[in-house]
Design a protein around this motif. Structure first.
Motif, short mmCIF file in Angstrom:
data_model
loop_
_atom_site.label_atom_id
_atom_site.label_comp_id
_atom_site.label_asym_id
_atom_site.label_seq_id
_atom_site.Cartn_x
_atom_site.Cartn_y
_atom_site.Cartn_z
N ARG A 6 0.84 -1.22 0.00
CA ARG A 6 0.00 0.00 0.00
C ARG A 6 0.87 1.26 0.00
O ARG A 6 0.57 2.22 -0.70
CB ARG A 6 -0.92 0.01 1.23
N ILE A 23 2.65 1.70 -3.37
CA ILE A 23 1.68 2.20 -4.35
C ILE A 23 1.44 3.69 -4.15
O ILE A 23 1.42 4.48 -5.10
CB ILE A 23 0.35 1.42 -4.25
N TYR A 24 1.25 4.07 -2.88
CA TYR A 24 0.96 5.48 -2.60
C TYR A 24 2.12 6.35 -3.06
O TYR A 24 1.92 7.37 -3.73
CB TYR A 24 0.69 5.69 -1.10
N TYR A 56 4.42 5.76 -5.20
CA TYR A 56 4.66 5.68 -6.65
C TYR A 56 3.57 6.39 -7.44
O TYR A 56 3.84 7.22 -8.30
CB TYR A 56 4.75 4.21 -7.05
N TYR A 57 2.33 6.09 -7.12
CA TYR A 57 1.23 6.60 -7.94
C TYR A 57 0.70 7.96 -7.49
O TYR A 57 0.14 8.69 -8.29
CB TYR A 57 0.07 5.60 -7.98
N TYR A 58 0.86 8.27 -6.22
CA TYR A 58 0.31 9.54 -5.74
C TYR A 58 1.39 10.61 -5.63
O TYR A 58 1.21 11.73 -6.09
CB TYR A 58 -0.36 9.35 -4.37
N ILE A 67 -2.65 -0.13 -12.58
CA ILE A 67 -3.48 0.74 -11.75
C ILE A 67 -3.74 2.05 -12.49
O ILE A 67 -2.83 2.65 -13.06
CB ILE A 67 -2.77 1.02 -10.41
N GLN A 121 -3.82 5.52 -12.57
CA GLN A 121 -3.22 6.51 -11.68
C GLN A 121 -4.17 7.67 -11.38
O GLN A 121 -4.26 8.15 -10.25
CB GLN A 121 -1.93 7.07 -12.29
N TYR A 124 -6.72 6.48 -8.98
CA TYR A 124 -6.10 6.27 -7.67
C TYR A 124 -5.93 7.61 -6.96
O TYR A 124 -6.25 7.76 -5.78
CB TYR A 124 -4.73 5.58 -7.84
N ARG A 125 -5.45 8.60 -7.70
CA ARG A 125 -5.23 9.92 -7.09
C ARG A 125 -6.55 10.56 -6.66
O ARG A 125 -6.64 11.12 -5.56
CB ARG A 125 -4.53 10.85 -8.08
N PHE A 128 -7.71 8.66 -3.45
CA PHE A 128 -6.96 8.90 -2.22
C PHE A 128 -6.87 10.38 -1.85
O PHE A 128 -6.52 10.70 -0.71
CB PHE A 128 -5.58 8.24 -2.30
#
Lengths: 159, 204
Positions: free
Chosen positions: A111, A114-115, A117-119, B2, B4, B7-8, B11
């Protein structure tokens, strides 16, 4: 750090640290504790940072360490009730809620990877440094996380 | 793969409460510049301890020399010590183990105890374990002091390890850890020592 600078830092990093910590810990109270501890350390950090990126990297690294400390605490409430997870945020669409649930069902290190890397757009090399792992290990975590999510989503579609 | 963007978006809905942000600003901009955990969390910790102690009530009873400690309350006596007090005022002091005994950082295993941080990686790889002991001075409520020997044994490997800490007061603590997570925690009160001004009442 002056009080005004600290207030700006809370605005700048508060939510980021909370998201990272929640991704790791799956518990709002714990994530907010980590946010506060991390920002406290930023407030009392001794030297000036080379750049904004350097400061941000420092904050992320401290937050990850704080999460790991908390995970090892014998008194930490280790399992968050499902209701708490569902109430963590209000989503616009069911698909977002579904993605959130699926991501949060992954192991903690997946988790967080992922956070970051993607956020937060961190490269794998830096994620590895932040998490104290080898770059190849982080790559494996990301690959497995993607694989698991794909499997879960397929099962959900066929079900 | 995923998505992105999704996802952004998902979150980004996750935000710290304004109360938590305001709280840390207020704490750090006050004159004292001190920081303590929020009361809510402290209550949560106390509740967890109560749960643990309820499960091990038999052990508490043993520690009180046969007197029943079926109903008791918990009073924290410092960061790592708590006191169970029954309705008659009898009490048992329990010393809790440190919360972060063994950590893995950059592939190396560290034991933090007695104010030291010891790299135990090589010992774990070579011997499959590490033993450490130190003396701790316990100051009682009546001002008297007692020297206790705390022993810590780490067994297993650098990917998964078991830490057993004996606090020297009859309480023991076992924790199984991996790189990222505590997988199992077992706290045994064993034959906890009675201390404090009212402790004698239980034995009489």
């Amino acid at each position: 750090m002056t009080d005004v600078e600290f207030e700006q830092a809370v605005e700048r990093y508060g939510d980021m640290v909370f998201r990272l910590s929640f991704s790791y810990l799956k518990c709002r109270a714990d994530a907010e504790d980590v946010m506060q501890e991390t920002l406290l350390k930023l407030y009392t950090a001794s030297g000036p940072f080379r750049s904004v990126d350097h400061e941000r990297y420092w904050v992320v690294r401290v937050a990850v360490n704080e999460c790991r400390k908390l995970l090892r605490s014998p008194w930490r409430r280790r399992v968050s009730p499902m209701e708490e997870l569902q109430e963590a945020a209000v989503f616009d669409a069911p698909a977002q809620s579904e993605l959130f649930q699926h991501v949060m069902a992954l192991p903690p290190r997946y988790r967080v990877a992922i956070y970051l890397y993607y956020y937060e757009d961190y490269p794998i090399q830096e994620i590895a440094q932040i998490m104290g792992a080898k770059p190849s290990t982080v790559q494996t975590w990301l690959m497995r996380a993607r694989g698991r999510l794909q499997t879960i989503l397929k099962e959900a579609e066929s079900g | 793969m995923i998505d992105q963007r999704m996802y952004r978006e998902t979150f980004s809905k996750l935000c710290a409460s304004e109360e938590a942000k305001r709280e840390i600003i207020e704490r750090m901009t006050t004159q004292t510049k001190t920081y303590k955990r929020r009361p809510l969390r402290t209550l949560g910790l106390a509740a967890a301890v109560v749960a643990v102690l309820c499960v091990t009530a038999g052990a508490v009873n043993a520690a009180t020399g046969g007197e029943l400690f079926q109903r008791f309350t918990i009073v924290w006596a410092g960061e790592d010590r708590l006191r169970a007090v029954d309705t008659a005022g009898n009490e048992v002091m329990v010393t809790m183990a440190g919360s972060e005994l063994v950590t893995k950082e950059d592939g190396r295993l560290f034991l933090s105890a007695d104010g030291k941080k010891i790299d135990i990686t090589e010992a774990m790889e070579r011997d499959g374990g590490y033993h450490y002991a130190y003396e701790m001075t316990v100051v009682h409520e009546d001002g008297s002091e007692e020297i206790r020997t705390v022993t810590i044994d780490v067994t297993g490997g650098t990917d998964q390890w078991t830490v057993t800490q004996d606090n020297g007061d009859g309480t023991a603590y076992t924790l199984v850890g991996t790189e990222d997570e505590v997988e199992e925690v077992d706290i045994a009160l064993g034959t906890g020592t009675r201390e404090g001004p009212s402790a004698g009442a239980a034995a009489d």
